[in-house]
Design a protein around this motif. Structure first.
Motif, PDB file in Angstrom:
ATOM      1  N   MET A  39       0.973  -1.251  -0.012  1.00 51.45           N
ATOM      2  CA  MET A  39      -0.057   0.054  -0.007  1.00 51.45           C
ATOM      3  C   MET A  39       0.910   1.243  -0.208  1.00 51.45           C
ATOM      4  SD  MET A  39      -2.976  -1.078   2.476  1.00 51.45           S
ATOM      5  CE  MET A  39      -4.006   0.340   2.263  1.00 51.45           C
ATOM      6  N   LEU A  40       1.857   1.094   0.861  1.00 54.70           N
ATOM      7  CA  LEU A  40       2.870   2.295   0.840  1.00 54.70           C
ATOM      8  C   LEU A  40       3.466   2.583  -0.669  1.00 54.70           C
ATOM      9  CD1 LEU A  40       4.237   4.362   2.460  1.00 54.70           C
ATOM     10  CD2 LEU A  40       6.168   2.857   2.828  1.00 54.70           C
ATOM     11  N   LEU A  41       3.954   1.611  -1.525  1.00 56.47           N
ATOM     12  CA  LEU A  41       4.328   2.017  -2.692  1.00 56.47           C
ATOM     13  C   LEU A  41       3.145   2.380  -3.627  1.00 56.47           C
ATOM     14  CD1 LEU A  41       6.673  -1.028  -4.065  1.00 56.47           C
ATOM     15  CD2 LEU A  41       7.258   1.484  -3.646  1.00 56.47           C
ATOM     16  N   GLY A  42       1.927   1.797  -3.273  1.00 54.75           N
ATOM     17  CA  GLY A  42       0.901   2.388  -4.104  1.00 54.75           C
ATOM     18  C   GLY A  42       0.551   3.927  -3.918  1.00 54.75           C
ATOM     19  N   THR A  43       0.704   4.224  -2.689  1.00 53.44           N
ATOM     20  CA  THR A  43       0.520   5.580  -2.246  1.00 53.44           C
ATOM     21  C   THR A  43       1.272   6.710  -2.853  1.00 53.44           C
ATOM     22  OG1 THR A  43       1.428   5.798  -0.142  1.00 53.44           O
ATOM     23  CG2 THR A  43      -0.867   5.239  -0.231  1.00 53.44           C
ATOM     24  N   VAL A  44       2.891   6.115  -2.818  1.00 53.95           N
ATOM     25  CA  VAL A  44       3.509   6.983  -3.560  1.00 53.95           C
ATOM     26  C   VAL A  44       3.396   7.284  -5.130  1.00 53.95           C
ATOM     27  CG1 VAL A  44       6.239   7.092  -4.292  1.00 53.95           C
ATOM     28  CG2 VAL A  44       5.646   6.342  -2.049  1.00 53.95           C
ATOM     29  N   ILE A  45       2.983   6.107  -5.562  1.00 53.91           N
ATOM     30  CA  ILE A  45       2.589   6.379  -7.149  1.00 53.91           C
ATOM     31  C   ILE A  45       1.466   7.274  -7.169  1.00 53.91           C
ATOM     32  CG2 ILE A  45       1.496   4.911  -8.887  1.00 53.91           C
ATOM     33  CD1 ILE A  45       3.055   2.521  -8.255  1.00 53.91           C
ATOM     34  N   GLY A  46       0.300   6.991  -6.528  1.00 51.45           N
ATOM     35  CA  GLY A  46      -0.927   7.902  -6.525  1.00 51.45           C
ATOM     36  C   GLY A  46      -0.688   9.186  -6.307  1.00 51.45           C
ATOM     37  N   CYS A  47       0.026   9.774  -5.500  1.00 49.65           N
ATOM     38  CA  CYS A  47       0.332  10.803  -5.036  1.00 49.65           C
ATOM     39  C   CYS A  47       1.053  11.644  -6.146  1.00 49.65           C
ATOM     40  CB  CYS A  47       1.215  10.934  -3.893  1.00 49.65           C
ATOM     41  SG  CYS A  47       1.573  12.642  -3.164  1.00 49.65           S
ATOM     42  N   GLY A  85       1.547  10.473  -9.250  1.00 46.99           N
ATOM     43  CA  GLY A  85       0.672  10.374 -10.433  1.00 46.99           C
ATOM     44  C   GLY A  85      -0.122  11.378 -10.310  1.00 46.99           C
ATOM     45  N   ILE A  86      -0.850  11.701  -9.658  1.00 46.12           N
ATOM     46  CA  ILE A  86      -1.973  12.778  -9.396  1.00 46.12           C
ATOM     47  C   ILE A  86      -1.359  14.235  -9.550  1.00 46.12           C
ATOM     48  CG2 ILE A  86      -3.492  14.190  -7.884  1.00 46.12           C
ATOM     49  CD1 ILE A  86      -4.177  11.274  -6.526  1.00 46.12           C
ATOM     50  N   ILE A 113      -0.089  14.578 -13.298  1.00 51.04           N
ATOM     51  CA  ILE A 113      -1.199  14.842 -14.476  1.00 51.04           C
ATOM     52  C   ILE A 113      -1.721  16.497 -13.932  1.00 51.04           C
ATOM     53  CG2 ILE A 113      -3.534  14.347 -14.518  1.00 51.04           C
ATOM     54  CD1 ILE A 113      -1.716  12.318 -16.143  1.00 51.04           C
ATOM     55  N   SER A 114      -1.795  16.540 -12.895  1.00 51.34           N
ATOM     56  CA  SER A 114      -2.464  17.813 -12.473  1.00 51.34           C
ATOM     57  C   SER A 114      -1.702  19.112 -13.211  1.00 51.34           C
ATOM     58  CB  SER A 114      -2.569  18.286 -10.975  1.00 51.34           C
ATOM     59  OG  SER A 114      -2.914  19.513 -10.828  1.00 51.34           O
ATOM     60  N   ILE A 115      -0.004  18.876 -12.913  1.00 49.96           N
ATOM     61  CA  ILE A 115       1.060  19.831 -13.591  1.00 49.96           C
ATOM     62  C   ILE A 115       0.908  19.760 -15.082  1.00 49.96           C
ATOM     63  CG2 ILE A 115       3.269  20.217 -13.589  1.00 49.96           C
ATOM     64  CD1 ILE A 115       3.756  18.969 -10.688  1.00 49.96           C
ATOM     65  N   LEU A 116       0.567  18.591 -15.599  1.00 49.76           N
ATOM     66  CA  LEU A 116       0.440  18.846 -17.110  1.00 49.76           C
ATOM     67  C   LEU A 116      -0.632  19.547 -17.625  1.00 49.76           C
ATOM     68  CD1 LEU A 116       1.889  15.180 -18.016  1.00 49.76           C
ATOM     69  CD2 LEU A 116       3.069  17.307 -18.352  1.00 49.76           C
ATOM     70  N   GLU A 117      -1.760  19.347 -16.868  1.00 40.10           N
ATOM     71  CA  GLU A 117      -3.073  20.033 -17.439  1.00 40.10           C
ATOM     72  C   GLU A 117      -2.751  21.341 -17.326  1.00 40.10           C
ATOM     73  OE1 GLU A 117      -5.985  18.283 -14.582  1.00 40.10           O
ATOM     74  OE2 GLU A 117      -6.425  16.491 -15.904  1.00 40.10           O
ATOM     75  N   LEU A 130       8.728  18.766 -10.116  1.00 36.64           N
ATOM     76  CA  LEU A 130       7.869  19.395  -8.862  1.00 36.64           C
ATOM     77  C   LEU A 130       7.100  18.455  -8.158  1.00 36.64           C
ATOM     78  CD1 LEU A 130       6.537  22.257 -11.333  1.00 36.64           C
ATOM     79  CD2 LEU A 130       7.645  22.456  -9.507  1.00 36.64           C
ATOM     80  N   SER A 131       6.806  17.301  -8.631  1.00 36.09           N
ATOM     81  CA  SER A 131       5.795  16.416  -7.692  1.00 36.09           C
ATOM     82  C   SER A 131       6.759  15.846  -6.622  1.00 36.09           C
ATOM     83  CB  SER A 131       5.327  15.318  -8.613  1.00 36.09           C
ATOM     84  OG  SER A 131       4.876  14.389  -7.846  1.00 36.09           O
ATOM     85  N   LEU A 132       8.182  15.408  -7.078  1.00 38.96           N
ATOM     86  CA  LEU A 132       8.875  14.842  -6.085  1.00 38.96           C
ATOM     87  C   LEU A 132       9.811  15.800  -5.366  1.00 38.96           C
ATOM     88  CD1 LEU A 132      10.471  11.780  -8.271  1.00 38.96           C
ATOM     89  CD2 LEU A 132       8.462  11.712  -6.732  1.00 38.96           C
ATOM     90  N   ASN A 133      10.028  16.921  -5.498  1.00 36.98           N
ATOM     91  CA  ASN A 133      10.711  18.176  -4.778  1.00 36.98           C
ATOM     92  C   ASN A 133       9.787  19.064  -4.285  1.00 36.98           C
ATOM     93  OD1 ASN A 133      13.032  16.703  -5.407  1.00 36.98           O
ATOM     94  ND2 ASN A 133      13.287  17.823  -7.329  1.00 36.98           N
ATOM     95  N   LYS A 134       8.472  19.025  -4.759  1.00 40.05           N
ATOM     96  CA  LYS A 134       7.577  19.927  -3.888  1.00 40.05           C
ATOM     97  C   LYS A 134       6.391  19.516  -3.313  1.00 40.05           C
ATOM     98  CE  LYS A 134       6.298  24.860  -4.713  1.00 40.05           C
ATOM     99  NZ  LYS A 134       6.216  26.140  -5.452  1.00 40.05           N
ATOM    100  N   TYR A 135       5.623  18.703  -4.300  1.00 40.56           N
ATOM    101  CA  TYR A 135       4.252  18.739  -3.992  1.00 40.56           C
ATOM    102  C   TYR A 135       3.980  17.219  -3.298  1.00 40.56           C
ATOM    103  CZ  TYR A 135       3.558  22.879  -6.777  1.00 40.56           C
ATOM    104  OH  TYR A 135       3.420  24.268  -6.990  1.00 40.56           O
ATOM    105  N   CYS A 136       4.434  16.205  -3.622  1.00 39.97           N
ATOM    106  CA  CYS A 136       3.902  15.057  -3.165  1.00 39.97           C
ATOM    107  C   CYS A 136       4.176  14.805  -1.599  1.00 39.97           C
ATOM    108  CB  CYS A 136       4.951  13.830  -3.721  1.00 39.97           C
ATOM    109  SG  CYS A 136       4.207  12.263  -3.519  1.00 39.97           S
ATOM    110  N   SER A 137       3.031  15.118  -1.142  1.00 43.26           N
ATOM    111  CA  SER A 137       3.208  14.939   0.544  1.00 43.26           C
ATOM    112  C   SER A 137       3.217  13.318   0.898  1.00 43.26           C
ATOM    113  CB  SER A 137       1.693  15.417   1.083  1.00 43.26           C
ATOM    114  OG  SER A 137       0.827  14.659   0.466  1.00 43.26           O
ATOM    115  N   VAL A 138       3.180  12.734   0.143  1.00 41.97           N
ATOM    116  CA  VAL A 138       3.414  11.024   0.475  1.00 41.97           C
ATOM    117  C   VAL A 138       4.926  10.728   0.511  1.00 41.97           C
ATOM    118  CG1 VAL A 138       3.032   8.533  -0.089  1.00 41.97           C
ATOM    119  CG2 VAL A 138       1.365  10.171  -0.326  1.00 41.97           C
ATOM    120  N   VAL A 139       5.640  11.482  -0.323  1.00 40.86           N
ATOM    121  CA  VAL A 139       7.147  11.313  -0.408  1.00 40.86           C
ATOM    122  C   VAL A 139       7.550  12.173   0.616  1.00 40.86           C
ATOM    123  CG1 VAL A 139       9.189  11.858  -1.763  1.00 40.86           C
ATOM    124  CG2 VAL A 139       7.297  11.022  -2.908  1.00 40.86           C
ATOM    125  N   TYR A 140       7.098  13.181   1.058  1.00 43.85           N
ATOM    126  CA  TYR A 140       7.630  13.980   2.143  1.00 43.85           C
ATOM    127  C   TYR A 140       7.404  13.469   3.380  1.00 43.85           C
ATOM    128  CZ  TYR A 140       9.862  17.670  -0.476  1.00 43.85           C
ATOM    129  OH  TYR A 140      10.977  18.276  -1.295  1.00 43.85           O
TER     130      TYR A 140
END
Length: 143
Positions: free
Chosen positions: A43-51, A53-54, A57-61, A110-120
């Motif tokens: 589940m932890l790996l899944g939450t990293v992917i989900g976070c 990934g979301i 996609i949001s940044i690309l949009e 941006l996801s990995l260094n700023k926005y992904c709260s799961v990674v942090y």
């Protein structure tokens, strides 16, 4: 945010997320579980992917870019000794569509260094407390 889970016997725990989604986690049969759901480490790996990934996609949009397909694969390398934590997590993104490489790189960065709260949160300071049979709460010193 709060989450409560109930023991379902053997190694299984079930709960309902604060947003209302039921889920279950269980241990593998070789560790006393019944395999009724994903393990906590899965589940932890899944939450990293989900976070991430979301985020991407949001940044690309926001960049007015739309992938035709987007897949994320996570590979976690765990320590062989307890607590068997993830030592390394490798994320591989596969993107199809008319996405400039520099824009995709920027979205991932941006996801990995700023926005992904799961990674942090993987570096979160955790405090634990317990109460036994309705007694007083005891806070543990984990250091």
């Amino acid at each position: 945010m709060e989450l409560k889970m109930e023991w379902e016997g053997k190694r299984a725990f079930s709960g309902v997320t604060p947003s209302g989604y039921p889920f279950i986690t269980d241990g593998l049969p070789e560790f006393g579980g019944e395999g009724r759901g994903p393990t906590p480490m899965e589940m932890l790996l899944g939450t990293v992917i989900g976070c991430t990934g979301i985020d991407i996609i949001s940044i690309l949009e926001k960049m007015k870019l739309a992938p035709k397909a987007f897949h994320v694969k996570a590979k976690g390398d765990r320590s062989q000794s307890h607590p068997r934590r993830y030592k390394d997590i490798h994320l591989h993104y596969t993107v199809n569509g008319d996405i400039p490489e520099d824009k995709l790189y920027r979205a991932i960065e941006l996801s990995l260094n700023k926005y992904c709260s799961v990674v942090y949160s993987l570096n979160a300071e955790i405090t634990a407390s317990y109460s036994l049979n309705g007694g007083d709460q005891v806070t543990m010193d984990l250091d």
